[in-house]
Motif scaffolding. Structure first.
Motif, PDB file in Angstrom:
ATOM      1  N   VAL A   4       0.851  -1.182   0.000  1.00 24.01           N
ATOM      2  CA  VAL A   4       0.000   0.000   0.000  1.00 24.01           C
ATOM      3  C   VAL A   4       0.889   1.234   0.000  1.00 24.01           C
ATOM      4  CG1 VAL A   4      -1.777   1.261   1.271  1.00 24.01           C
ATOM      5  CG2 VAL A   4      -1.794  -1.216   1.283  1.00 24.01           C
ATOM      6  N   CYS A   5       0.537   2.213  -0.811  1.00 27.43           N
ATOM      7  CA  CYS A   5       1.261   3.484  -0.845  1.00 27.43           C
ATOM      8  C   CYS A   5       0.995   4.245   0.454  1.00 27.43           C
ATOM      9  CB  CYS A   5       0.818   4.303  -2.050  1.00 27.43           C
ATOM     10  SG  CYS A   5       1.607   5.919  -2.159  1.00 27.43           S
ATOM     11  N   GLU A   6       2.046   4.734   1.100  1.00 30.12           N
ATOM     12  CA  GLU A   6       1.899   5.426   2.372  1.00 30.12           C
ATOM     13  C   GLU A   6       1.458   6.878   2.221  1.00 30.12           C
ATOM     14  OE1 GLU A   6       5.584   4.849   4.447  1.00 30.12           O
ATOM     15  OE2 GLU A   6       5.127   2.748   4.885  1.00 30.12           O
ATOM     16  N   ILE A   7       1.381   7.392   1.011  1.00 33.53           N
ATOM     17  CA  ILE A   7       0.896   8.754   0.799  1.00 33.53           C
ATOM     18  C   ILE A   7      -0.525   8.747   0.255  1.00 33.53           C
ATOM     19  CG2 ILE A   7       1.204  10.864  -0.552  1.00 33.53           C
ATOM     20  CD1 ILE A   7       4.143  10.590  -0.257  1.00 33.53           C
ATOM     21  N   THR A   8      -0.748   7.996  -0.812  1.00 33.82           N
ATOM     22  CA  THR A   8      -2.070   8.013  -1.449  1.00 33.82           C
ATOM     23  C   THR A   8      -2.994   6.915  -0.970  1.00 33.82           C
ATOM     24  OG1 THR A   8      -1.269   6.656  -3.274  1.00 33.82           O
ATOM     25  CG2 THR A   8      -1.154   9.053  -3.552  1.00 33.82           C
ATOM     26  N   GLY A   9      -2.442   5.855  -0.367  1.00 33.64           N
ATOM     27  CA  GLY A   9      -3.275   4.753   0.095  1.00 33.64           C
ATOM     28  C   GLY A   9      -3.661   3.777  -1.000  1.00 33.64           C
ATOM     29  N   ILE A  10      -3.059   3.891  -2.181  1.00 38.36           N
ATOM     30  CA  ILE A  10      -3.383   2.994  -3.295  1.00 38.36           C
ATOM     31  C   ILE A  10      -2.863   1.600  -2.971  1.00 38.36           C
ATOM     32  CG2 ILE A  10      -2.868   2.499  -5.706  1.00 38.36           C
ATOM     33  CD1 ILE A  10      -3.547   5.222  -6.321  1.00 38.36           C
ATOM     34  N   SER A  11      -3.710   0.577  -3.173  1.00 37.91           N
ATOM     35  CA  SER A  11      -3.328  -0.799  -2.891  1.00 37.91           C
ATOM     36  C   SER A  11      -3.588  -1.670  -4.121  1.00 37.91           C
ATOM     37  CB  SER A  11      -4.102  -1.325  -1.693  1.00 37.91           C
ATOM     38  OG  SER A  11      -5.489  -1.308  -1.970  1.00 37.91           O
ATOM     39  N   ALA A  12      -3.371  -2.966  -3.945  1.00 38.68           N
ATOM     40  CA  ALA A  12      -3.533  -3.910  -5.052  1.00 38.68           C
ATOM     41  C   ALA A  12      -5.000  -3.991  -5.473  1.00 38.68           C
ATOM     42  CB  ALA A  12      -3.035  -5.285  -4.643  1.00 38.68           C
ATOM     43  N   MET A  13      -5.218  -4.153  -6.792  1.00 35.24           N
ATOM     44  CA  MET A  13      -6.556  -4.369  -7.347  1.00 35.24           C
ATOM     45  C   MET A  13      -6.633  -5.796  -7.856  1.00 35.24           C
ATOM     46  SD  MET A  13      -7.087  -0.787  -9.457  1.00 35.24           S
ATOM     47  CE  MET A  13      -7.889  -1.665 -10.721  1.00 35.24           C
ATOM     48  N   THR A  14      -7.836  -6.329  -7.916  1.00 30.04           N
ATOM     49  CA  THR A  14      -8.007  -7.675  -8.451  1.00 30.04           C
ATOM     50  C   THR A  14      -8.683  -7.606  -9.805  1.00 30.04           C
ATOM     51  OG1 THR A  14     -10.124  -7.943  -7.338  1.00 30.04           O
ATOM     52  CG2 THR A  14      -8.164  -8.731  -6.179  1.00 30.04           C
ATOM     53  N   GLY A  15      -8.446  -8.644 -10.599  1.00 30.51           N
ATOM     54  CA  GLY A  15      -9.044  -8.717 -11.925  1.00 30.51           C
ATOM     55  C   GLY A  15      -8.866 -10.103 -12.487  1.00 30.51           C
ATOM     56  N   ASN A  16      -8.949 -10.220 -13.774  1.00 27.23           N
ATOM     57  CA  ASN A  16      -8.849 -11.505 -14.441  1.00 27.23           C
ATOM     58  C   ASN A  16      -7.787 -11.474 -15.523  1.00 27.23           C
ATOM     59  OD1 ASN A  16     -11.055 -12.979 -13.206  1.00 27.23           O
ATOM     60  ND2 ASN A  16     -12.419 -11.576 -14.289  1.00 27.23           N
ATOM     61  N   ASN A  17      -7.077 -12.605 -15.668  1.00 28.05           N
ATOM     62  CA  ASN A  17      -6.303 -12.871 -16.870  1.00 28.05           C
ATOM     63  C   ASN A  17      -7.277 -13.495 -17.863  1.00 28.05           C
ATOM     64  OD1 ASN A  17      -3.759 -12.014 -16.141  1.00 28.05           O
ATOM     65  ND2 ASN A  17      -3.182 -14.003 -15.290  1.00 28.05           N
ATOM     66  N   VAL A  18      -7.291 -13.003 -19.077  1.00 25.34           N
ATOM     67  CA  VAL A  18      -8.205 -13.557 -20.077  1.00 25.34           C
ATOM     68  C   VAL A  18      -7.358 -14.157 -21.186  1.00 25.34           C
ATOM     69  CG1 VAL A  18     -10.102 -13.066 -21.650  1.00 25.34           C
ATOM     70  CG2 VAL A  18      -9.920 -11.801 -19.510  1.00 25.34           C
ATOM     71  N   SER A  19      -7.500 -15.481 -21.390  1.00 24.21           N
ATOM     72  CA  SER A  19      -6.720 -16.171 -22.410  1.00 24.21           C
ATOM     73  C   SER A  19      -7.373 -15.994 -23.778  1.00 24.21           C
ATOM     74  CB  SER A  19      -6.624 -17.658 -22.072  1.00 24.21           C
ATOM     75  OG  SER A  19      -7.891 -18.264 -22.241  1.00 24.21           O
ATOM     76  N   HIS A  20      -6.695 -16.494 -24.785  1.00 21.32           N
ATOM     77  CA  HIS A  20      -7.221 -16.425 -26.146  1.00 21.32           C
ATOM     78  C   HIS A  20      -8.534 -17.206 -26.269  1.00 21.32           C
ATOM     79  CE1 HIS A  20      -7.035 -15.762 -30.434  1.00 21.32           C
ATOM     80  NE2 HIS A  20      -7.180 -17.063 -30.659  1.00 21.32           N
ATOM     81  N   ALA A  21      -8.654 -18.267 -25.470  1.00 19.63           N
ATOM     82  CA  ALA A  21      -9.882 -19.071 -25.460  1.00 19.63           C
ATOM     83  C   ALA A  21     -10.932 -18.475 -24.523  1.00 19.63           C
ATOM     84  CB  ALA A  21      -9.572 -20.503 -25.055  1.00 19.63           C
ATOM     85  N   ASN A  22     -10.667 -17.269 -24.015  1.00 16.55           N
ATOM     86  CA  ASN A  22     -11.567 -16.527 -23.119  1.00 16.55           C
ATOM     87  C   ASN A  22     -11.733 -17.213 -21.764  1.00 16.55           C
ATOM     88  OD1 ASN A  22     -12.880 -14.111 -22.813  1.00 16.55           O
ATOM     89  ND2 ASN A  22     -14.887 -14.933 -23.362  1.00 16.55           N
ATOM     90  N   ASN A  23     -10.719 -17.999 -21.347  1.00 11.66           N
ATOM     91  CA  ASN A  23     -10.703 -18.546 -19.988  1.00 11.66           C
ATOM     92  C   ASN A  23     -10.273 -17.440 -19.044  1.00 11.66           C
ATOM     93  OD1 ASN A  23     -11.342 -21.089 -20.980  1.00 11.66           O
ATOM     94  ND2 ASN A  23      -9.166 -21.616 -21.253  1.00 11.66           N
TER      95      ASN A  23
END
Length: 120
Positions: A4-23
Motif C-alpha cells: 500500500v502506498c503510504e501517501i495516497t493509500g493505493i493498494s492492489a486491485m483484483t481482476g482476471n487474466n483472459v486467455s485467447h480461449a476466453n478462460n
C-alpha cells in the motif's frame, strides 16, 4: 509489509487474466511501489516511505513533500500521510505564533519611534 502506498493509500486491485480461449483466471494488479527517502523542510528530516511512482511524480511536481501534503485534502491521503501533515501544520502554527510574538514588540517600538519623529 503490505503493498500500500503510504501517501495516497493505493493498494492492489483484483481482476482476471483472459486467455485467447476466453478462460478467466483471477490475478492481482500490484502498484509500482518504491522505497524512497523524502525530505521534509518543516520537520527538517528525511522520511522513509513506501510510495508509488505516481505519488513520487506528484510530490516532485508540487515542490516537495510539505507543499504536496498541504495542498491535498485529508480524504485523498493515507493515514500515515495525514499524521505527517498534522505534524507539519502543528510546527507551522507554532512558528507563526513565535514570529507574531517577536514582531509585536518590534511593531510597537517602530510605532512609538514614528510618533516621536512626527512630534519633532
Amino acid at each position: 509489509m503490505s503493498k500500500v502506498c503510504e501517501i495516497t493509500g493505493i493498494s492492489a486491485m483484483t481482476g482476471n487474466n483472459v486467455s485467447h480461449a476466453n478462460n478467466r483466471t483471477k490475478r492481482k494488479f500490484l502498484p509500482n511501489l518504491q522505497n524512497v527517502k523524502l525530505y521534509s523542510e518543516a520537520l527538517e528530516k528525511y522520511l522513509s516511505l513506501k510510495i508509488t511512482v505516481r505519488a513520487m511524480k506528484s510530490v516532485e511536481k508540487n515542490g516537495g513533500l510539505d507543499s504536496y501534503l498541504l495542498k491535498k485534502s485529508n480524504r485523498d491521503l493515507a493515514p500515515e500521510a495525514q499524521k505527517i501533515k498534522r505534524s507539519i501544520l502543528k510546527l507551522k502554527k507554532n512558528w507563526i505564533n513565535f514570529v507574531h510574538q517577536i514582531n509585536q514588540p518590534i511593531a510597537l517600538s517602530l510605532h512609538l519611534l514614528g510618533a516621536r519623529h512626527q512630534s519633532k
